[in-house]
Design a protein around this motif. Structure first.
Motif, PDB file in Angstrom:
ATOM      1  N   UNK A   7       0.917  -1.240  -0.090  1.00 61.36           N
ATOM      2  CA  UNK A   7       0.077   0.007  -0.088  1.00 61.36           C
ATOM      3  C   UNK A   7       0.744   1.263   0.077  1.00 61.36           C
ATOM      4  N   UNK A   8       0.355   2.371  -0.744  1.00 62.27           N
ATOM      5  CA  UNK A   8       1.235   3.428  -0.774  1.00 62.27           C
ATOM      6  C   UNK A   8       0.342   4.768  -0.438  1.00 62.27           C
ATOM      7  N   UNK A   9       0.920   5.590   0.566  1.00 68.58           N
ATOM      8  CA  UNK A   9      -0.006   6.905   0.905  1.00 68.58           C
ATOM      9  C   UNK A   9       0.954   8.179   0.822  1.00 68.58           C
ATOM     10  N   UNK A  10       0.297   9.057   0.963  1.00 67.50           N
ATOM     11  CA  UNK A  10       0.884  10.433   0.863  1.00 67.50           C
ATOM     12  C   UNK A  10       0.090  11.230   1.898  1.00 67.50           C
ATOM     13  N   UNK A  11       1.061  11.978   2.647  1.00 63.32           N
ATOM     14  CA  UNK A  11       0.570  12.794   3.789  1.00 63.32           C
ATOM     15  C   UNK A  11       0.815  14.378   3.595  1.00 63.32           C
ATOM     16  N   UNK A  12      -0.124  15.224   3.658  1.00 64.37           N
ATOM     17  CA  UNK A  12       0.082  16.763   3.701  1.00 64.37           C
ATOM     18  C   UNK A  12      -0.618  17.131   4.670  1.00 64.37           C
ATOM     19  N   UNK A  13      -0.145  18.581   5.052  1.00 68.48           N
ATOM     20  CA  UNK A  13      -0.434  19.278   6.150  1.00 68.48           C
ATOM     21  C   UNK A  13      -0.755  20.580   5.922  1.00 68.48           C
ATOM     22  N   UNK A  14      -2.023  20.926   6.508  1.00 61.63           N
ATOM     23  CA  UNK A  14      -2.489  22.297   6.087  1.00 61.63           C
ATOM     24  C   UNK A  14      -2.877  23.014   7.497  1.00 61.63           C
ATOM     25  N   UNK A  15      -2.559  24.401   7.312  1.00 68.43           N
ATOM     26  CA  UNK A  15      -3.223  24.983   8.460  1.00 68.43           C
ATOM     27  C   UNK A  15      -4.601  25.255   8.425  1.00 68.43           C
ATOM     28  N   UNK A  16      -5.144  25.130   9.431  1.00 69.50           N
ATOM     29  CA  UNK A  16      -6.779  25.254   9.645  1.00 69.50           C
ATOM     30  C   UNK A  16      -7.415  26.498  10.098  1.00 69.50           C
ATOM     31  N   UNK A  17      -8.172  27.434   9.457  1.00 67.98           N
ATOM     32  CA  UNK A  17      -8.927  28.460  10.135  1.00 67.98           C
ATOM     33  C   UNK A  17     -10.015  28.541   9.779  1.00 67.98           C
ATOM     34  N   UNK A  18     -10.873  29.534  10.361  1.00 65.15           N
ATOM     35  CA  UNK A  18     -12.298  29.617  10.154  1.00 65.15           C
ATOM     36  C   UNK A  18     -12.581  31.175  10.129  1.00 65.15           C
ATOM     37  N   UNK A  19     -13.286  31.736   8.954  1.00 69.57           N
ATOM     38  CA  UNK A  19     -13.660  33.143   8.625  1.00 69.57           C
ATOM     39  C   UNK A  19     -14.808  33.230   8.019  1.00 69.57           C
ATOM     40  N   UNK A  20     -15.802  33.990   8.520  1.00 73.91           N
ATOM     41  CA  UNK A  20     -17.079  34.552   7.780  1.00 73.91           C
ATOM     42  C   UNK A  20     -17.945  33.060   7.544  1.00 73.91           C
ATOM     43  N   UNK A  21     -17.667  32.208   8.645  1.00 74.36           N
ATOM     44  CA  UNK A  21     -18.606  30.906   8.753  1.00 74.36           C
ATOM     45  C   UNK A  21     -18.182  29.906   7.695  1.00 74.36           C
ATOM     46  N   UNK A  68       5.237  19.414   9.701  1.00 73.04           N
ATOM     47  CA  UNK A  68       5.938  18.578   8.550  1.00 73.04           C
ATOM     48  C   UNK A  68       5.498  17.496   8.910  1.00 73.04           C
ATOM     49  N   UNK A  69       5.395  16.524   7.728  1.00 72.94           N
ATOM     50  CA  UNK A  69       5.016  14.995   7.742  1.00 72.94           C
ATOM     51  C   UNK A  69       6.434  14.687   7.566  1.00 72.94           C
ATOM     52  N   UNK A  70       7.159  13.671   8.245  1.00 71.85           N
ATOM     53  CA  UNK A  70       8.290  12.830   8.075  1.00 71.85           C
ATOM     54  C   UNK A  70       8.047  11.413   8.306  1.00 71.85           C
ATOM     55  N   UNK A  71       8.042  10.553   7.157  1.00 76.03           N
ATOM     56  CA  UNK A  71       8.073  11.030   5.713  1.00 76.03           C
ATOM     57  C   UNK A  71       6.853  11.354   5.243  1.00 76.03           C
ATOM     58  N   UNK A  72       6.709  12.089   4.023  1.00 70.98           N
ATOM     59  CA  UNK A  72       5.498  12.365   3.371  1.00 70.98           C
ATOM     60  C   UNK A  72       4.919  11.558   2.586  1.00 70.98           C
ATOM     61  N   UNK A  73       5.661  10.497   2.012  1.00 65.22           N
ATOM     62  CA  UNK A  73       5.122   9.610   1.405  1.00 65.22           C
ATOM     63  C   UNK A  73       5.592   8.081   1.951  1.00 65.22           C
ATOM     64  N   UNK A  74       4.750   7.032   1.932  1.00 63.49           N
ATOM     65  CA  UNK A  74       5.133   5.731   2.637  1.00 63.49           C
ATOM     66  C   UNK A  74       4.748   4.545   1.794  1.00 63.49           C
ATOM     67  N   UNK A  75       5.413   3.573   2.017  1.00 62.48           N
ATOM     68  CA  UNK A  75       5.076   2.437   1.188  1.00 62.48           C
ATOM     69  C   UNK A  75       5.156   1.407   2.300  1.00 62.48           C
ATOM     70  N   UNK A  76       3.723   0.643   2.508  1.00 61.88           N
ATOM     71  CA  UNK A  76       3.575  -0.222   3.657  1.00 61.88           C
ATOM     72  C   UNK A  76       3.285  -1.433   3.210  1.00 61.88           C
ATOM     73  N   UNK A  77       3.962  -2.735   3.737  1.00 66.59           N
ATOM     74  CA  UNK A  77       3.789  -4.125   3.364  1.00 66.59           C
ATOM     75  C   UNK A  77       2.471  -4.492   3.755  1.00 66.59           C
ATOM     76  N   UNK A  78       1.961  -5.785   3.330  1.00 66.50           N
ATOM     77  CA  UNK A  78       0.711  -6.089   3.660  1.00 66.50           C
ATOM     78  C   UNK A  78       0.746  -6.828   4.940  1.00 66.50           C
TER      79      UNK A  78
END
Length: 265
Positions: A69-83, A94-104
């Protein structure tokens, strides 16, 4: 898999670009497709807190399937304004690592690292997007390919605030700096909730109690978050007059019982 409001799946065409508006919807509002409920990618925990002063915390990604299985991680600042929700690529987490490979049958630990370790007077909020990726040698498929997508809320606690999973147990949500109001626009009732506190507020199991004490469930599951200093709004399937004549109740954060939502009069 946890509730789709915080962890959910989304169908994607293999080569289609992700646009900003679609990404926001996928992160925060999309419902899980029943076809991917038994997906092979599992992520834990479903939300994460950084104690004040902590430089790194982590997520476990697990492959419960029989193929790599392969996966990617991305990080975002989260805010709210005007509803509305707002997401911006994070530079201080930051994510370390940003992309992973995972065996069954295997697990992979992914560290989330703060690049700025200074304490904050207010809680900092993020969303980590975990995307399952197609295998590099996957053959083109007809139509849609279903890949799992998780949206994990992450919070950096302000100084002097203990994690909510501390051994002392959860404390009752502080509603002293929370206010709500209702209004009708074009025949639709809208609930607006403002949070001037230091930490986020999570609302779930919203119900309306009429003057005779009868209860109507408006939102049986998660309504959503109101971040510290933020404002959010949601449509309701009742009239504004019914809300003003009754009482709105909800469960806040980890409160075991529903409490009155403070309404501006």
């Amino acid at each position: 898999m946890a509730g789709c409001s915080e962890v959910h799946a989304k169908a994607r065409r293999r080569a289609s670009p992700i646009r900003r508006g679609w990404l926001l919807a996928a992160l925060l509002f999309a419902q899980a497709f029943s076809a991917v409920q038994a997906g092979d990618l599992q992520v834990a925990p479903v939300s994460l807190e950084f104690p004040a002063g902590s430089q790194a915390e982590g997520l476990w990604l697990e492959n419960t399937g029989v193929a790599p299985l392969y996966a990617q991680l991305r990080v975002f600042r989260w805010s709210q304004a005007g509803g509305e929700e707002q997401l911006q690529p994070a530079e201080d987490l930051l994510s370390s690592p940003p992309i992973v490979s995972i065996a069954p049958g295997a697990k992979q630990y992914v560290r989330l690292v703060r690049t700025d370790g200074r304490a904050s007077a207010q809680e900092l909020s993020y969303r980590v997007l975990v995307d399952e990726l197609p295998a590099p040698d996957a053959k083109p498929a007809q139509g849609l390919r279903f890949l799992l997508r998780y949206s994990i809320p992450v919070f950096v606690l302000p100084a002097g605030v203990a994690p909510r999973n501390a051994a002392t147990g959860p404390t009752q949500a502080d509603l002293s700096l929370v206010s709500a109001s209702v209004e009708e626009r074009a025949g639709q009732t809208w609930l607006t909730v403002r949070n001037q506190g230091r930490q986020r507020l999570r609302l779930r199991e919203l119900l309306l109690v009429d003057p005779q004490g009868a209860q109507t469930a408006l939102v049986p599951g998660l309504l959503g978050y109101v971040l510290n200093g933020g404002q959010m709004q949601w449509p309701l399937k009742v009239s504004a007059a019914a809300v003003r004549n009754g009482t709105l109740k909800a469960r806040f954060n980890d409160d075991p019982e529903a409490r009155n939502l403070p309404m501006a009069r």
